[in-house]
Design an enzyme around this catalytic site. Structure first.
Site, mmCIF file in Angstrom:
data_model
loop_
_atom_site.group_PDB
_atom_site.id
_atom_site.type_symbol
_atom_site.label_atom_id
_atom_site.label_comp_id
_atom_site.label_asym_id
_atom_site.label_seq_id
_atom_site.Cartn_x
_atom_site.Cartn_y
_atom_site.Cartn_z
ATOM 1 N N CYS A 1 -0.049 3.856 2.687
ATOM 2 C CA CYS A 1 0.370 3.366 4.014
ATOM 3 C C CYS A 1 1.830 3.726 4.264
ATOM 4 O O CYS A 1 2.201 4.142 5.373
ATOM 5 C CB CYS A 1 0.188 1.855 4.106
ATOM 6 N N CYS B 1 0.847 -1.205 0.000
ATOM 7 C CA CYS B 1 0.000 0.000 0.000
ATOM 8 C C CYS B 1 0.879 1.250 0.000
ATOM 9 O O CYS B 1 1.575 1.533 0.993
ATOM 10 C CB CYS B 1 -0.939 -0.028 1.189
#
Length: 380
Positions: free
Chosen positions: A309, A306
């Protein structure tokens, strides 16, 4: 045998000393007297500690009020009760008087003979010959052991003779034969008063008065009742204080348990650090620890693939250091799939704010400003 006035005064003075300083009874030279008191059921206070506290040797602190007491593992040191004990006496330890055999057959002749012996006893009493009266009544009781009035009358003589224990034995016998013997209750009440058993004496005298009131009972009650009331109030006071101390002790125990749990939880939460979560059990453990310490838990779901993230993870780490009382939990959804499934994660990064086991807020996406605002809002 009556005790000489001088010896009586010495005995009264000695008892007064024992009352003010019970440690006197620990003197080996009077061990026989201490053993005698204990054989009668007396409660001998433990020896006072040697360190100086208030009045020397008494175990009391002069700076304490009468409602205060020492408390150590549930033990109380009760204050003395000021009573009027001017007429109490040492218990008589004469051999037990002769008691009748209730199994014998009582003929009319024996009843008549017992009545004559009783009449002689009454005459002797009127002349002040108490020993002679006792002998006549003993003869009457041997002839008619089923007569409550004979036992009660001899009990009365024993009261006048200052033999309270003998009087109590006879009064008990009278009441066993006739539970409604006013004279039995009266004699026992007066005998108990001589022994300083104020509450028992008051109880007996009140029963006697209800059955057959007389002025002598009223006169004795005037002295007995104030002492009985003081003892009852004293007992109630310490019963109340014991309950209060028990509650305090329970509260302290609960507080110690809470403190231990909070300390254990705090140790497990790693203040100022991000804690990796690898299973549902581990997550439940950390959330429970956060609840026990009343802390906000911030649950961060992420993934290695991600991009957002990777963008917000450093901020999450720095916020953990900035808000050390928050519990910062990090879950990799690919590693802990069961945790992600239980929280219905459909997008990362996702943040859940949990307090006392309940979700209070949520944030989806890498919004740095919103993340810190929500932490500041809920962590306070």
């Amino acid at each position: 045998m009556e005790m000489e006035t001088e010896k009586m005064d010495e005995l009264r003075h000695f008892i007064g000393q024992c009352r003010s300083d019970p440690s006197i009874l620990d003197d080996p030279s009077i061990a026989f007297f201490k053993s005698y008191l204990q054989s009668l059921g007396a409660r001998i206070p433990p020896a006072a500690k040697s360190e100086s506290r208030g009045m020397s040797g008494t175990g009391f602190d002069a700076n304490k009020t009468d409602l205060e007491m020492d408390y150590d593992e549930g033990d109380f040191v009760e204050s003395d009760v000021e009573l009027d004990e001017s007429d109490i006496m040492a218990p008589d330890d004469d051999p037990t008087q002769k008691m009748g055999d209730p199994s014998i057959e009582v003929t009319e002749e024996k009843q008549e003979a017992a009545q004559m012996a009783k009449s002689k006893a009454v005459d002797a009493m009127s002349e002040g010959n108490l020993d002679e009266a006792t002998d006549h009544l003993t003869e009457a009781i041997m002839l008619n052991p089923g007569s409550a009035i004979l036992y009660a009358t001899r009990a009365t003589v024993f009261v006048k003779s200052k033999k309270p224990n003998a009087a109590i034995r006879d009064a008990d016998a009278a009441l066993q034969v006739n539970p409604d013997s006013a004279k039995g209750y009266k004699a026992r009440g007066m005998a108990r008063a001589l022994l300083g058993k104020w509450e028992e004496a008051a109880s007996d005298l009140h029963v006697a008065s209800k059955i057959d009131h007389d002025e002598e009972i009223s006169m004795v009650l005037k002295k007995v009742e104030p002492n009985a009331r003081k003892l009852e109030e004293h007992r109630r006071k310490y019963q109340r204080l014991r309950k209060e101390k028990e509650k305090e002790k329970a509260a302290r125990g609960q507080q110690r348990q809470r403190t231990a749990e909070e300390s254990e939880a705090s140790t497990a939460l790693k203040d100022g650090q991000v804690i990796g979560i690898h299973s549902r059990a581990e997550l439940e453990s950390k959330l429970n620890a956060a609840s026990r310490t009343s802390r906000l838990a911030i649950l961060y779901f992420t993934a290695t693939w991600c991009g957002p993230c990777r963008f917000i993870s450093p901020l999450f780490t720095s916020l953990a250091a900035k808000y050390p009382k928050g519990v910062f939990l990090k879950v990799d959804i690919d590693e802990a799939r069961d945790v992600a499934a239980s929280w219905n994660i459909s997008s990362v990064p996702s943040f859940f704010f949990v307090r006392d086991g309940k979700e209070v807020d949520k944030l989806v996406g890498a919004d740095k400003g919103s993340l810190e605002r929500k932490i500041a809002q809920h962590a306070g």
